[in-house]
Design a protein around this motif. Structure first.
Motif, mmCIF file in Angstrom:
data_model
loop_
_atom_site.group_PDB
_atom_site.id
_atom_site.type_symbol
_atom_site.label_atom_id
_atom_site.label_comp_id
_atom_site.label_asym_id
_atom_site.label_seq_id
_atom_site.Cartn_x
_atom_site.Cartn_y
_atom_site.Cartn_z
ATOM 1 N N VAL A 67 0.308 -8.121 -0.112
ATOM 2 C CA VAL A 67 -0.293 -8.938 0.945
ATOM 3 C C VAL A 67 -1.568 -8.244 1.399
ATOM 4 C CG1 VAL A 67 0.106 -10.073 3.155
ATOM 5 C CG2 VAL A 67 2.031 -9.637 1.624
ATOM 6 N N VAL A 68 -2.698 -8.906 1.185
ATOM 7 C CA VAL A 68 -3.977 -8.242 1.411
ATOM 8 C C VAL A 68 -4.954 -9.146 2.140
ATOM 9 C CG1 VAL A 68 -3.744 -6.767 -0.624
ATOM 10 C CG2 VAL A 68 -4.862 -8.978 -0.831
ATOM 11 N N SER A 69 -5.958 -8.499 2.710
ATOM 12 C CA SER A 69 -7.052 -9.208 3.365
ATOM 13 C C SER A 69 -8.347 -8.496 3.012
ATOM 14 C CB SER A 69 -6.862 -9.208 4.883
ATOM 15 O OG SER A 69 -7.979 -9.760 5.544
ATOM 16 N N ARG A 70 -9.344 -9.217 2.544
ATOM 17 C CA ARG A 70 -10.659 -8.680 2.215
ATOM 18 C C ARG A 70 -10.618 -7.526 1.211
ATOM 19 N NH1 ARG A 70 -10.511 -7.682 7.388
ATOM 20 N NH2 ARG A 70 -11.385 -5.606 7.130
ATOM 21 N N PRO A 71 -9.855 -7.599 0.136
ATOM 22 C CA PRO A 71 -9.857 -6.488 -0.828
ATOM 23 C C PRO A 71 -11.201 -6.328 -1.517
ATOM 24 C CG PRO A 71 -8.773 -8.387 -1.772
ATOM 25 C CD PRO A 71 -9.030 -8.718 -0.323
ATOM 26 N N GLU A 72 -11.990 -7.418 -1.546
ATOM 27 C CA GLU A 72 -13.278 -7.336 -2.224
ATOM 28 C C GLU A 72 -14.279 -6.491 -1.452
ATOM 29 O OE1 GLU A 72 -13.585 -10.319 0.913
ATOM 30 O OE2 GLU A 72 -12.088 -9.907 -0.630
ATOM 31 N N SER A 73 -13.949 -6.138 -0.199
ATOM 32 C CA SER A 73 -14.901 -5.408 0.625
ATOM 33 C C SER A 73 -14.967 -3.929 0.287
ATOM 34 C CB SER A 73 -14.537 -5.571 2.115
ATOM 35 O OG SER A 73 -13.280 -4.958 2.378
ATOM 36 N N THR A 75 -13.884 -0.793 -2.869
ATOM 37 C CA THR A 75 -13.187 -0.343 -4.068
ATOM 38 C C THR A 75 -11.971 0.497 -3.702
ATOM 39 O OG1 THR A 75 -14.624 1.602 -4.209
ATOM 40 C CG2 THR A 75 -15.287 -0.332 -5.464
ATOM 41 N N PHE A 76 -11.971 1.049 -2.491
ATOM 42 C CA PHE A 76 -10.818 1.815 -2.030
ATOM 43 C C PHE A 76 -9.548 0.982 -2.165
ATOM 44 C CE2 PHE A 76 -7.843 2.948 1.374
ATOM 45 C CZ PHE A 76 -7.734 4.322 1.213
ATOM 46 N N TRP A 77 -9.617 -0.273 -1.720
ATOM 47 C CA TRP A 77 -8.434 -1.143 -1.749
ATOM 48 C C TRP A 77 -8.155 -1.652 -3.153
ATOM 49 C CZ3 TRP A 77 -5.573 -0.504 2.259
ATOM 50 C CH2 TRP A 77 -6.154 -0.212 3.495
ATOM 51 N N THR A 78 -9.188 -2.030 -3.886
ATOM 52 C CA THR A 78 -8.947 -2.566 -5.224
ATOM 53 C C THR A 78 -8.361 -1.509 -6.153
ATOM 54 O OG1 THR A 78 -11.266 -2.138 -5.816
ATOM 55 C CG2 THR A 78 -10.718 -4.352 -5.060
ATOM 56 N N GLN A 79 -8.762 -0.261 -5.986
ATOM 57 C CA GLN A 79 -8.187 0.809 -6.802
ATOM 58 C C GLN A 79 -6.695 0.964 -6.520
ATOM 59 O OE1 GLN A 79 -10.699 4.105 -5.776
ATOM 60 N NE2 GLN A 79 -12.265 3.584 -7.293
ATOM 61 N N VAL A 124 2.144 -4.329 2.145
ATOM 62 C CA VAL A 124 1.120 -4.842 3.051
ATOM 63 C C VAL A 124 -0.057 -3.871 3.084
ATOM 64 C CG1 VAL A 124 0.601 -5.622 5.392
ATOM 65 C CG2 VAL A 124 2.892 -5.981 4.431
ATOM 66 N N LEU A 125 -1.235 -4.381 2.714
ATOM 67 C CA LEU A 125 -2.442 -3.565 2.654
ATOM 68 C C LEU A 125 -3.531 -4.166 3.527
ATOM 69 C CD1 LEU A 125 -2.541 -3.287 -1.227
ATOM 70 C CD2 LEU A 125 -1.840 -1.454 0.290
ATOM 71 N N ASN A 126 -4.279 -3.361 4.179
ATOM 72 C CA ASN A 126 -5.432 -3.704 5.031
ATOM 73 C C ASN A 126 -5.247 -4.955 5.892
ATOM 74 O OD1 ASN A 126 -6.088 -5.818 3.216
ATOM 75 N ND2 ASN A 126 -8.003 -4.907 2.534
ATOM 76 N N ILE A 127 -4.054 -5.140 6.426
ATOM 77 C CA ILE A 127 -3.801 -6.161 7.455
ATOM 78 C C ILE A 127 -3.751 -5.408 8.784
ATOM 79 C CG2 ILE A 127 -2.250 -7.939 8.327
ATOM 80 C CD1 ILE A 127 -3.388 -8.707 5.669
ATOM 81 N N TYR A 128 -4.705 -5.703 9.678
ATOM 82 C CA TYR A 128 -4.791 -4.958 10.931
ATOM 83 C C TYR A 128 -4.747 -5.861 12.160
ATOM 84 C CZ TYR A 128 -5.853 -0.881 8.103
ATOM 85 O OH TYR A 128 -5.778 0.148 7.196
ATOM 86 N N SER A 129 -4.241 -7.066 11.989
ATOM 87 C CA SER A 129 -4.028 -7.964 13.119
ATOM 88 C C SER A 129 -2.638 -7.735 13.683
ATOM 89 C CB SER A 129 -4.174 -9.419 12.668
ATOM 90 O OG SER A 129 -3.544 -10.300 13.567
ATOM 91 N N LYS A 143 9.985 -4.180 2.976
ATOM 92 C CA LYS A 143 8.545 -4.122 3.233
ATOM 93 C C LYS A 143 8.058 -2.678 3.219
ATOM 94 C CE LYS A 143 9.376 -6.366 7.041
ATOM 95 N NZ LYS A 143 10.666 -6.992 6.725
ATOM 96 N N VAL A 144 6.859 -2.494 2.696
ATOM 97 C CA VAL A 144 6.172 -1.211 2.795
ATOM 98 C C VAL A 144 4.767 -1.501 3.315
ATOM 99 C CG1 VAL A 144 5.295 0.817 1.599
ATOM 100 C CG2 VAL A 144 7.486 -0.169 0.917
ATOM 101 N N PHE A 145 4.416 -0.872 4.416
ATOM 102 C CA PHE A 145 3.094 -1.036 5.010
ATOM 103 C C PHE A 145 2.266 0.210 4.738
ATOM 104 C CE2 PHE A 145 6.034 -3.540 7.544
ATOM 105 C CZ PHE A 145 5.343 -4.710 7.835
ATOM 106 N N LEU A 146 1.023 0.006 4.313
ATOM 107 C CA LEU A 146 0.083 1.113 4.266
ATOM 108 C C LEU A 146 -0.738 1.040 5.546
ATOM 109 C CD1 LEU A 146 -1.234 3.517 2.949
ATOM 110 C CD2 LEU A 146 -2.718 1.970 1.659
ATOM 111 N N ASP A 147 -0.384 1.890 6.507
ATOM 112 C CA ASP A 147 -1.029 1.930 7.819
ATOM 113 C C ASP A 147 -0.451 0.854 8.746
ATOM 114 O OD1 ASP A 147 -2.669 2.948 9.791
ATOM 115 O OD2 ASP A 147 -4.543 2.535 8.743
ATOM 116 N N SER A 148 -0.816 0.969 10.006
ATOM 117 C CA SER A 148 -0.357 0.040 11.035
ATOM 118 C C SER A 148 -1.426 0.021 12.124
ATOM 119 C CB SER A 148 1.000 0.497 11.591
ATOM 120 O OG SER A 148 1.445 -0.383 12.600
ATOM 121 N N VAL A 149 -1.052 -0.486 13.294
ATOM 122 C CA VAL A 149 -1.981 -0.514 14.431
ATOM 123 C C VAL A 149 -1.346 0.234 15.604
ATOM 124 C CG1 VAL A 149 -3.128 -2.641 13.756
ATOM 125 C CG2 VAL A 149 -1.058 -2.766 15.150
#
Length: 333
Positions: A67-73, A75-79, A124-129, A143-149
């Motif tokens: 589950v991703v948001s803005r991966p094109e922004s 290369t950190f995320w796409t890698q 879950v990647l780069n979802i910060y809402s 579920k596995v989250f990379l980071d949280s808020v």
């Protein structure tokens, strides 16, 4: 002939696809009797092999959603995503790319793939809402989250969380600058955006506290940075400074490159002003390989996420855990 699906099993038993998914992944909500019927039907139509065949090496029938948001922004995320896909493929597991918008709007719902039984677990990647993370946390899925808020506690996430360690590394960076006589330091980055950003800011404050020094908040910009106006906000902050500090400690190389851009575009001398980042990104040519930063191994991060979600899928009754992946400071400048 098409490969049998969960829907085929559901149709043969006149039950819902979600019930089939729950039965095959050992979720609550179905009786033991129905679970047995589902497994028998799955074996009969060839969706899964008999238990002894699967144990001897048959490929998994699981699908994991990234589950991703803005991966094109970045290369950190796409890698990271590419390594997740590679690792899951080696285990015979499918990866489903699942997009969520960067901004939550009233009435938004989760993608159907996450609620209709299509997947066995989610990464879950780069979802910060905050709102979107709460919605995801309610899903009855591993579920596995990379980071949280910062606004959510680990217990509210209802899943495993992996953080990239940043507090100790930023404490070391800031401490070295302070010990070198650069006591007028600024910190730049949205500390409410992500827990890792908050951790990095805490490392910055730790270094000052340990030396009995006081932070000059006039040099710090920790406010909310909006998705499309990062540079405009940073430029406004930099222009408002009555004098420049000895250096800027930034939450990321992304933020650092905006500060470098400000000095370049305004033809200001930065030769005596230190600039540090985080992520060791190669994307931003004006700072890449030139500033002190923190290296994050994206390959190993993707592998770790893939293995962690499969462990959670195969051990659904174990408590969730929080872990920190260590990083390495790259001293430059």
């Amino acid at each position: 002939m098409n490969k049998p699906s969960m829907q085929d099993i559901a149709d043969s038993l006149s039950i819902s696809r979600i019930s089939v998914w729950k039965a095959l992944t050992n979720r609550a909500g179905v009786s033991d009797k129905l679970r047995e019927r589902v497994v028998e039907a799955a074996i009969k139509i060839g969706y899964i092999g008999k238990p002894d065949i699967r144990a001897s090496g048959e490929k998994s029938s699981h699908t994991i959603a990234a589950v991703v948001s803005r991966p094109e922004s970045s290369t950190f995320w796409t890698q990271i995503i590419h390594r997740i896909a590679k690792e899951l493929s080696l285990q015979g597991v499918n990866l489903m790319y699942t997009y969520m918008p960067a901004r939550y709007k009233d009435g938004d719902v989760l993608p159907a793939a996450l609620t209709d039984g299509s997947v066995s677990g989610i990464i879950v990647l780069n979802i910060y809402s905050d709102t979107q993370l709460r919605m995801l946390a309610k899903l009855p899925l591993p579920k596995v989250f990379l980071d949280s808020v910062p606004s959510l506690t680990p217990s509210q996430m209802n899943g495993d969380i992996i953080f990239i360690e940043g507090r100790a590394s930023l404490r070391d960076i800031t401490g070295k600058l302070l010990d070198g006589g650069r006591t007028r330091l600024g910190f730049v980055g949205d500390i409410q955006y992500a827990q890792t950003n908050m951790d990095r800011y805490l490392g910055f404050t730790d270094a000052f506290s340990q030396r009995g020094l006081k932070i000059d908040t006039a040099f710090c910009m920790t406010e909310r940075l909006h998705l499309d106006t990062h540079y405009e906000q940073i430029e406004k902050f930099m222009s408002s400074l009555k004098s420049m500090p000895d250096g800027f400690v930034c939450t990321s190389d992304y933020i650092a490159h905006f500060i470098e851009r400000y000095f370049t575009e305004n033809k200001k001398d930065r030769s005596n002003i230190c600039l540090t980042g985080f992520d060791n990104s190669s994307e931003y040519a004006n700072v890449a390989g030139k500033i002190t930063t923190v290296d994050v191994k994206t390959d190993s991060m993707g592998e770790r996420l893939a293995n962690k979600i499969m462990f959670a899928v195969n051990h659904p009754n174990l408590p969730s855990e929080v872990s920190y992946v260590l990083t390495e400071v790259l001293w430059r400048d």
